[in-house]
Motif scaffolding. Structure first.
Motif, PDB file in Angstrom:
ATOM      1  N   VAL A 191       0.861  -1.119   0.012  1.00 15.75           N
ATOM      2  CA  VAL A 191       0.011   0.026  -0.009  1.00 15.75           C
ATOM      3  C   VAL A 191       0.673   1.357   0.072  1.00 15.75           C
ATOM      4  O   VAL A 191       0.625   2.010  -0.679  1.00 15.75           O
ATOM      5  N   ASN A 192       1.941   1.095   0.813  1.00 16.50           N
ATOM      6  CA  ASN A 192       2.744   2.526   0.768  1.00 16.50           C
ATOM      7  C   ASN A 192       3.536   2.446  -0.382  1.00 16.50           C
ATOM      8  O   ASN A 192       3.788   3.610  -0.946  1.00 16.50           O
ATOM      9  N   ALA A 193       3.819   1.566  -1.020  1.00 14.34           N
ATOM     10  CA  ALA A 193       4.842   1.641  -2.459  1.00 14.34           C
ATOM     11  C   ALA A 193       3.801   2.247  -3.441  1.00 14.34           C
ATOM     12  O   ALA A 193       4.217   2.972  -4.320  1.00 14.34           O
ATOM     13  N   ILE A 194       2.584   1.809  -3.256  1.00 11.00           N
ATOM     14  CA  ILE A 194       1.568   2.316  -4.417  1.00 11.00           C
ATOM     15  C   ILE A 194       1.178   3.676  -4.312  1.00 11.00           C
ATOM     16  O   ILE A 194       1.133   4.703  -5.223  1.00 11.00           O
ATOM     17  N   LEU A 195       1.138   4.083  -2.811  1.00 11.01           N
ATOM     18  CA  LEU A 195       0.836   5.738  -2.577  1.00 11.01           C
ATOM     19  C   LEU A 195       2.075   6.487  -2.714  1.00 11.01           C
ATOM     20  O   LEU A 195       1.875   7.651  -2.803  1.00 11.01           O
ATOM     21  N   GLY A 196       3.309   5.865  -2.654  1.00  6.59           N
ATOM     22  CA  GLY A 196       4.624   6.589  -2.613  1.00  6.59           C
ATOM     23  C   GLY A 196       4.816   7.216  -1.487  1.00  6.59           C
ATOM     24  O   GLY A 196       5.585   8.297  -1.325  1.00  6.59           O
ATOM     25  N   GLU A 197       4.219   7.214  -0.131  1.00  2.00           N
ATOM     26  CA  GLU A 197       4.569   7.434   1.019  1.00  2.00           C
ATOM     27  C   GLU A 197       4.376   6.580   2.087  1.00  2.00           C
ATOM     28  O   GLU A 197       3.290   5.681   2.007  1.00  2.00           O
ATOM     29  N   ASP A 198       4.899   6.727   3.319  1.00  2.00           N
ATOM     30  CA  ASP A 198       4.199   5.915   4.253  1.00  2.00           C
ATOM     31  C   ASP A 198       3.029   6.179   5.122  1.00  2.00           C
ATOM     32  O   ASP A 198       2.721   6.842   6.217  1.00  2.00           O
ATOM     33  N   ARG A 199       1.752   6.009   4.469  1.00  2.00           N
ATOM     34  CA  ARG A 199       0.507   6.246   4.888  1.00  2.00           C
ATOM     35  C   ARG A 199      -0.025   5.181   5.718  1.00  2.00           C
ATOM     36  O   ARG A 199      -0.957   5.394   6.716  1.00  2.00           O
ATOM     37  N   VAL A 200       0.586   4.026   5.641  1.00  2.00           N
ATOM     38  CA  VAL A 200       0.165   2.768   6.471  1.00  2.00           C
ATOM     39  C   VAL A 200       1.155   2.205   7.340  1.00  2.00           C
ATOM     40  O   VAL A 200       2.386   1.973   6.832  1.00  2.00           O
TER      41      VAL A 200
END
Length: 450
Positions: A191-200
């Motif tokens: 999920v973080n890789a898809i979003l490009g940031e540490d959201r989870v």
């Protein structure tokens, strides 16, 4: 999202029988023995245009403080906490018991809508069956017979009255995809890789994510919702009730998604649990993309072994695309996302009736459905009956006799012609006239059944 209905009550009041009636299955074990259901069962049901999830809990013994009955009680309370509505089942033959009173008090404290249901009421007048249960102070009792089906549909119409019908418009707003899989396979890292940031939050500890997290984001000018789900552990490895019921949240996330992204760990064997989780998505009719994670740490020989195992154990996912990725390093994410888009478009595809019918006729000419005795099923035309997944309804005569193997042949044909990569496709049949009767042909005459 489908509402979740939890069935609650003391042992041997008929919860599993009602579960089987609501899901039209025999998934829950049923016997005249208290405490037979020690873990939860979950399934799909529908009343008219209203679908729902139903959870069968173990017998509720709220006054015990140790042992298996205590664990069952914890599970039941967790199910109540995660449900949208509770059906409290009591036994109309036994009458009100001290356990029923304690359970009623617990349910009032839960804050969830509760429907009091008097089971085993066959042969009894409804008012008489429910009379003494008014003292539980949970509203008007509803009398049913789960074993015979009496009053069950009316009950569910009452239970689901406040929930909206499912509409296609809800799923057409923008793509939603759920990231699913066993704990610690790298779902949150993906999920973080898809979003490009540490959201989870993501770290090397199984079961970090205990609730499903919905995150809206934009990619190349388009809006998406990604759903990070709690990992589903094998039953024998689960100790906490809150994790036992993470499967409910996973199922709800799958139901609410258009596409499920199944994450596998390339460094672990492909397990029965992986296949079970994939089966949840398949049963829900969701488009599917498979991400085999932690691929970069394997040697060439190990990679070939993993591919063979996947082909053997997940053969039923032949419609899905498989991607071998490293979520931690961000490798393979772009191609994975392309497949998510492709699967979404396939799941939401609109298929024209004339073209569907032409494809059907060509398929039948190439390979006619086999005879059933003296009768050969006759297929006339096809139209689209739904999306997410695409449903193709075939009309004709004697279609009840079409074998599963021929249905799979039609599904493969439609998927290939319409390029429906990544989504399951369902063929349904609607039989017209009696096949033993003569029928009018297109010129107004009559033709006998061949």
């Amino acid at each position: 999202m489908k509402p979740t209905v939890a069935l609650v009550g003391r042992p041997n009041v008929g919860k599993s029988t009602l579960f089987n009636r609501l899901t039209r299955s025999r998934d829950a074990l049923v016997a005249d023995q208290p405490g037979l259901t020690r873990d939860r069962h979950y399934g799909h049901g529908r009343v008219g245009a209203k679908p729902y999830l139903v959870v069968d809990t173990g017998g509720f013994e709220p006054i015990v403080d140790e042992g298996i009955l205590f664990e069952m009680a914890k599970q039941t309370l967790q199910a109540v906490d995660e449900a949208d509505v509770v059906v409290f089942l009591v036994d109309g033959r036994t009458g009100v018991t001290p356990q029923d009173k304690v359970i009623a008090n617990r349910l009032r404290q839960s804050g969830r809508p509760v429907h009091l249901v008097v089971n085993k009421a066959e042969g009894l007048q409804s008012a008489m069956a429910g009379a003494e249960f008014h003292e539980l102070a949970l509203g008007e009792p509803v009398a049913i017979s789960a074993a015979h089906g009496d009053g069950v549909r009316e009950l569910m119409e009452i239970v689901l009255e406040g929930f909206p019908d499912k509409t296609e418009e809800e799923s057409l707003r923008h793509p939603k995809f759920a990231v699913i899989g066993r704990p610690n396979v790298g779902k949150s890292t993906l999920v973080n890789a898809i979003l490009g940031e540490d959201r989870v939050i993501a770290f090397d500890h199984p079961g970090t994510t205990r609730d499903s997290i919905y995150i809206d984001f934009e990619r190349e000018g388009h809006t998406y919702t990604i759903i990070d789900t709690a990992g589903v552990r094998r039953r024998g490895k689960v100790n906490e009730a809150i994790e036992k019921f993470s499967v409910i949240k996973t199922m709800k996330a799958i139901e609410d998604a258009n596409v499920a992204v199944l994450v596998l760990d390339a460094q672990l064997d492909i397990s029965e649990q992986d296949a079970t989780i994939a089966g949840f998505a398949l049963e829900a009719g969701r488009a599917l993309v498979v991400a085999v994670n932690k691929w970069d740490n394997l040697e060439s020989e190990q990679k070939e072994t993993v591919k063979r195992e996947i082909a053997r154990k997940l053969a039923f996912l032949d419609f899905a695309k498989f991607h071998f990725i490293s979520a931690k390093e961000g490798r393979g994410i772009a191609d994975l996302f392309k497949s998510i888009d492709e699967a979404y478009r396939a799941a939401m595809a609109k298929l024209a009736t004339p073209k569907l019918t032409r494809v059907l006729k060509v398929a039948v000419e190439r390979q006619a459905p086999p005879r059933s005795g003296a009768i050969r099923p006759k297929m006339r035309y096809a139209h689209q009956g739904g999306m997410n997944p695409p449903i193709i309804v075939v009309h004709g005569n004697a279609l009840d006799a079409v074998p599963d193997s021929y249905t799979r042949y039609l599904e493969h044909t439609f998927r290939k012609v319409f390029k429906l990569q990544g989504t399951p496709l369902r063929v349904q049949y609607k039989t017209g006239d009696n096949p033993f009767d003569t029928e009018k042909d297109s010129r107004g005459g009559k033709s006998g059944k061949k």
